[in-house]
Design an enzyme around this catalytic site. Structure first.
Site, PDB file in Angstrom:
ATOM      1  CE1 TYR A   1      -4.649  -7.811  12.279  1.00 20.60           C
ATOM      2  CE2 TYR A   1      -5.623  -6.397  10.623  1.00 20.60           C
ATOM      3  CZ  TYR A   1      -5.115  -7.616  10.999  1.00 20.60           C
ATOM      4  OH  TYR A   1      -5.062  -8.642  10.089  1.00 20.60           O
ATOM      5  CG  PHE A   2       0.304  -2.104  16.485  1.00 23.82           C
ATOM      6  CD1 PHE A   2      -0.646  -2.644  17.336  1.00 23.82           C
ATOM      7  CD2 PHE A   2       1.640  -2.228  16.847  1.00 23.82           C
ATOM      8  CE1 PHE A   2      -0.283  -3.305  18.509  1.00 23.82           C
ATOM      9  CE2 PHE A   2       2.021  -2.887  18.018  1.00 23.82           C
ATOM     10  CZ  PHE A   2       1.053  -3.426  18.844  1.00 23.82           C
ATOM     11  CG  ASP A   3      -4.434  -1.339  10.547  1.00 20.32           C
ATOM     12  OD1 ASP A   3      -4.597  -2.012  11.589  1.00 20.32           O
ATOM     13  OD2 ASP A   3      -4.976  -1.627   9.460  1.00 20.32           O
TER      14      ASP A   3
ATOM     15  CD1 TRP B   1      -3.205  -4.674   8.733  1.00 23.12           C
ATOM     16  CD2 TRP B   1      -2.464  -5.273   6.711  1.00 23.12           C
ATOM     17  NE1 TRP B   1      -3.203  -6.050   8.672  1.00 23.12           N
ATOM     18  CE2 TRP B   1      -2.750  -6.446   7.434  1.00 23.12           C
ATOM     19  CE3 TRP B   1      -1.987  -5.397   5.405  1.00 23.12           C
ATOM     20  CZ2 TRP B   1      -2.574  -7.719   6.913  1.00 23.12           C
ATOM     21  CZ3 TRP B   1      -1.809  -6.669   4.881  1.00 23.12           C
ATOM     22  CH2 TRP B   1      -2.101  -7.812   5.624  1.00 23.12           C
ATOM     23  CB  THR B   2       1.388   0.947   5.078  1.00 24.64           C
ATOM     24  OG1 THR B   2       1.428   0.214   3.831  1.00 24.64           O
ATOM     25  CG2 THR B   2       2.325   0.330   6.074  1.00 24.64           C
TER      26      THR B   2
ATOM     27  CG  HIS C   1      -5.447  -8.981  -0.715  1.00 20.97           C
ATOM     28  ND1 HIS C   1      -5.971  -7.712  -0.717  1.00 20.97           N
ATOM     29  CD2 HIS C   1      -6.022  -9.612   0.337  1.00 20.97           C
ATOM     30  CE1 HIS C   1      -6.822  -7.568   0.298  1.00 20.97           C
ATOM     31  NE2 HIS C   1      -6.882  -8.712   0.958  1.00 20.97           N
TER      32      HIS C   1
ATOM     33  CG  ASP D   1      -5.724 -11.863   3.539  1.00 23.60           C
ATOM     34  OD1 ASP D   1      -4.906 -12.297   2.699  1.00 23.60           O
ATOM     35  OD2 ASP D   1      -5.832 -10.655   3.819  1.00 23.60           O
ATOM     36  CD  GLU D   2      -9.402  -8.775   3.812  1.00 18.53           C
ATOM     37  OE1 GLU D   2     -10.106  -8.158   4.610  1.00 18.53           O
ATOM     38  OE2 GLU D   2      -8.393  -8.281   3.275  1.00 18.53           O
TER      39      GLU D   2
ATOM     40  CG  ASP E   1      -2.341  -6.567  -0.655  1.00 17.14           C
ATOM     41  OD1 ASP E   1      -3.403  -6.502  -1.297  1.00 17.14           O
ATOM     42  OD2 ASP E   1      -2.289  -6.925   0.535  1.00 17.14           O
TER      43      ASP E   1
ATOM     44  NE  ARG F   1      -3.168  -3.018   0.408  1.00 13.42           N
ATOM     45  CZ  ARG F   1      -3.641  -3.853   1.331  1.00 13.42           C
ATOM     46  NH1 ARG F   1      -2.988  -4.034   2.477  1.00 13.42           N
ATOM     47  NH2 ARG F   1      -4.717  -4.553   1.092  1.00 13.42           N
TER      48      ARG F   1
HETATM   49  C1  ACM Z   1      -5.910  -9.120   6.922  1.00 15.56           C
HETATM   50  O1  ACM Z   1      -5.931  -8.179   7.724  1.00 15.56           O
HETATM   51  N1  ACM Z   1      -6.617  -9.075   5.808  1.00 15.56           N
HETATM   52  C2  ACM Z   1      -5.127 -10.313   7.179  1.00 15.56           C
END
Ligand code: ACM
Length: 748
Positions: free
Chosen positions: A414-416, A464-465, A260, A322-323, A187, A158
């Protein structure tokens, strides 16, 4: 040799753990060592320190560089009478070290390279500068980590960070004994690792033509049209892996599949399900286009992994998982035929097949796979480790199946997420994770059977940035929360939060400053707690974590010194009060915190029962709904109660009949974060012990105001959720989140 003994105390001390120890000092080492005793005597050095060792472990080079840069002290090898003696042993727990500092010098005994590094970090944390050198308290320490995986993840897709910035991230990790760097290299928004066989992955997939500005949910959307991107050459990767290894950090690469993968599809569209071309998106989120499970895709991924594997000594390769929306696979005749021919249950079975094929391949090359907890769906690959992010349940399920697990639940790791609700916090994805909440975490889930605990390798925080364009910003989001997590990931018996705070404020804030880590001081903000009372007032309490500081507050123009909680009264008409507060003490002046309170008629009304909100969004409990603090944007998770998939019931009891004229309720709509409006609201009254609906209103807006005309003392609000989110919308196939804030009744 320039060692100077503290002459006053020489000879007073007998060095062993136990009663002969004359004086035990408080220490500020983070994470707390298993056993540590400090004495008040010191060992002093200036100009030069000598050392002896059998192996030149990288930790020695680290110590040398630290002493040179921070104290201008040379660290020189000698064959006899060394000040510092490094010694390898074969005994003790995994990665155990002993460190002793006494009048004779410093001895470090350790049973691995990693343990040597830990010993040196502890030694570094014990340094105190003197007028012309450095001193150490006499000390005896025995230490080892309880968990083998102490990780930080960094999303370089990101936003892209240069090699020197990654080294900065690794340096900070090493100061606090983290040992896994989970490097998120691919990603949708950018492919970041050079693959020689597929140059377009970085030539095309490494760049996007525009990036969304502000928060995902901002309307109207605006774009930064500058081309953005970058990638790491294989030489860069080797340099980083070596740099990290010298600090006892293993780099775990992540190559995301099958979802992703937009950046890869943009480079090689034939890997997708549609006969089309793709663009590297400049928007965040989850995309329907994922790899097609055809043979040529497996060939491509195996070729990619053939280049990735030799670069990373790590036992694990992270394969994402994921996702991955199943929309394309559902629509694609090839995928449907494959499901039939492989006798799979559905598209989840197909994802499981996809992952298992790659696991087999990686296992054949001597590597293990680790993936996000979606890899449990449709059946876990036989040897896979699981990274549990959607809460703890994936981790529990995997451990029960005897698979290794790394815990990283969004709720605590989750440090975002925002670390404070302060108005000055930089924009973040949403969610609320203050330092104190991170400290409540324990990597072993409470309901995991004892016999399965051994499968929990440890824990990890994720960066996550999307909203962190610079390394300074990444570090600000990471620290000091990473200090809280390392206490819990180092030791199952971490100190109490108060003790952690003492160490943080008395030592580590300055320490991080000296290391040029731009950490957050949000935990020093004064907290303004607004507690509604049944008298219709709001009780205001101002709290500072530093008990020695003076707290000030203002309402309007007047500044007062805060002494004790006080009440604000609701007037006849709704009125809005602005409170500001700050502290002044040894940490200086804190930021000014403010709170806006709407003094409405039903503040403090009694909620006698409520469906339990999700533990990620439950700050303040039911009081949140009647405290006068109205949920605002950008939402930070502390002003809203959040639910996922539940029908929500809220009982009010006014204790006497009231002529209700109006009912108001607020919801949040932020589809990008999977937060949707509910379907309907029912208002119900009790008739002969049965709840009967007297208002049924469809919800089509965030703010709802319903006229009513009832003379009652009890009321039940029922909020009906919508079904699963439609495919094609953010979060498609999942339960929508429902966020509620202030509930207001009006009466005559
Ligand atoms: C994630 O936060 N999608 C692993």
């Amino acid at each position: 040799m320039a060692r100077i003994h503290n002459v006053l105390f020489i000879g007073l001390l007998t060095f062993c753990f136990g009663s002969n120890y004359l004086y035990s000092q408080r220490h500020s080492v983070i994470p707390k060592p298993k056993k540590i005793k400090l004495a008040k005597e010191h060992l002093y050095f200036q100009d030069t320190i000598t050392y002896s060792c059998e192996n030149e472990d990288p930790a020695i080079e680290f110590l040398k560089s630290y002493l040179a840069t921070h104290f201008s002290i040379a660290f020189e090898k000698t064959s006899k009478n060394a000040d510092v003696e490094f010694k390898r042993t074969n005994s003790g727990k995994r990665n155990q070290h002993h460190l002793s500092i006494n009048k004779k010098g410093i001895q470090l005994n350790y049973n691995s390279e990693e343990a040597a590094f830990h010993a040196c970090i502890t030694l570094v944390q014990l340094t105190e500068s003197t007028e012309n050198g450095v001193r150490f308290s006499h000390a005896l320490i025995k230490d080892y980590p309880d968990f083998e995986w102490r990780g930080l993840h960094l999303d370089c897709s990101r936003h892209f960070f240069e090699v020197y910035e990654i080294k900065r991230f690794i340096d900070a990790m090493a100061f606090y004994k983290y040992n896994r760097f989970h490097w998120h290299l691919t990603d949708d928004q950018g492919w970041r690792i050079e693959i020689k066989k597929y140059p377009k992955l970085t030539e095309v997939g490494g760049w996007r033509n525009k990036t969304v500005e502000g928060h995902y949910s901002k309307t109207p959307r605006t774009w930064n049209n500058e081309r953005y991107g970058g990638f790491y050459t294989q030489n860069d990767v080797k340099e980083i892996v070596k740099y990290a290894a010298n600090k006892s950090i293993i780099v775990v690469p992540e190559i995301e599949l099958p979802g992703h993968s937009m950046a890869a599809l943009a480079a090689y569209p034939e890997l997708g399900c549609l006969d089309t071309t793709y663009e590297v998106p400049g928007l965040w989120g989850v995309f329907d286009d994922i790899y097609s499970p055809k043979e040529s895709t497996f060939q491509f991924l195996e070729n990619v992994l053939d280049e990735v594997i030799p670069l990373f000594p790590s036992e694990f390769i992270h394969i994402g998982g994921d996702e991955a929306p199943k929309k394309r696979w559902k629509e694609d005749p090839f995928c449907q035929k494959l499901i039939d021919s492989l006798n799979l249950k559905d598209e989840h079975g197909l994802q499981s097949y996809f992952i298992q094929r790659l696991e087999k391949y990686l296992n054949s090359k001597g590597k293990q796979i680790i993936g996000w907890d979606e890899i449990l769906e449709g059946g876990l690959a036989p040897n896979a480790a699981v990274m549990s992010w959607r809460g703890e349940s994936g981790g529990i399920q995997a451990a029960k199946q005897k698979h290794k697990v790394v815990m990283t639940p969004t709720s605590h790791c989750y440090f975002d997420y925002y670390q404070s609700s302060h108005a000055r916090e930089p924009i973040a994805i949403g969610g609320f994770l203050p330092l104190e909440k991170v400290y409540q975490y324990s990597p072993i889930p409470a309901n995991l059977p004892r016999s399965k605990r051994k499968y929990i390798l440890g824990a990890q925080a994720n960066l996550w940035t999307e909203y962190m364009p610079t390394m300074d910003h990444v570090l600000y989001m990471t620290y000091p929360r990473a200090l809280a997590l390392i206490e819990k990931t180092w030791s199952r018996k971490a100190p109490l939060y108060k003790e952690f705070e003492r160490k943080l404020y008395s030592k580590h804030f300055q320490w991080m400053e000296s290391w040029s880590i731009p950490f957050s001081k949000a935990s020093l903000d004064v907290k303004i707690n607004a507690l509604p009372t049944t008298l219709g007032t709001v009780n205001i309490e101002c709290q500072s974590p530093d008990s020695t500081s003076k707290i000030f507050y203002s309402i309007g123009e007047n500044i007062e010194i805060y002494n004790a909680p006080f009440d604000l009264n609701a007037g006849n008409n709704d009125s809005t009060i602005f409170i500001k507060s700050w502290a002044e003490g040894i940490q200086g002046k804190s930021r000014i915190t403010d709170k806006k309170i709407l003094l409405h008629q039903s503040i403090g009304s009694k909620i006698t029962a409520i469906t339990t909100p999700h533990n990620k969004f439950s700050v303040g409990g039911s009081m949140t709904l009647v405290d006068g603090v109205i949920g605002e944007r950008p939402w930070k998770g502390d002003q809203w109660l959040g639910y996922s998939g539940d029908t929500i019931l809220i009982h009010f009891n006014f204790e006497e009949k009231k002529k209700l004229t109006n009912f108001k309720i607020g919801f949040l709509e932020d589809n990008g974060s999977w937060i949707y409006l509910p379907q309907n609201i029912h208002l119900e009254k009790k008739i002969e012990e049965k709840w009967v609906v007297f208002v049924n209103s469809h919800v089509s807006a965030e703010q709802n105001s319903l006229k009513i005309n009832e003379n009652i003392d009890e009321i039940r609000i029922k909020i009906l959720p919508n079904d699963k989110i439609e495919d094609g919308k953010p979060g498609g196939g999942h339960d929508p989140w429902i966020f509620i804030d202030e509930i207001r009744f009006e009466w005559k």
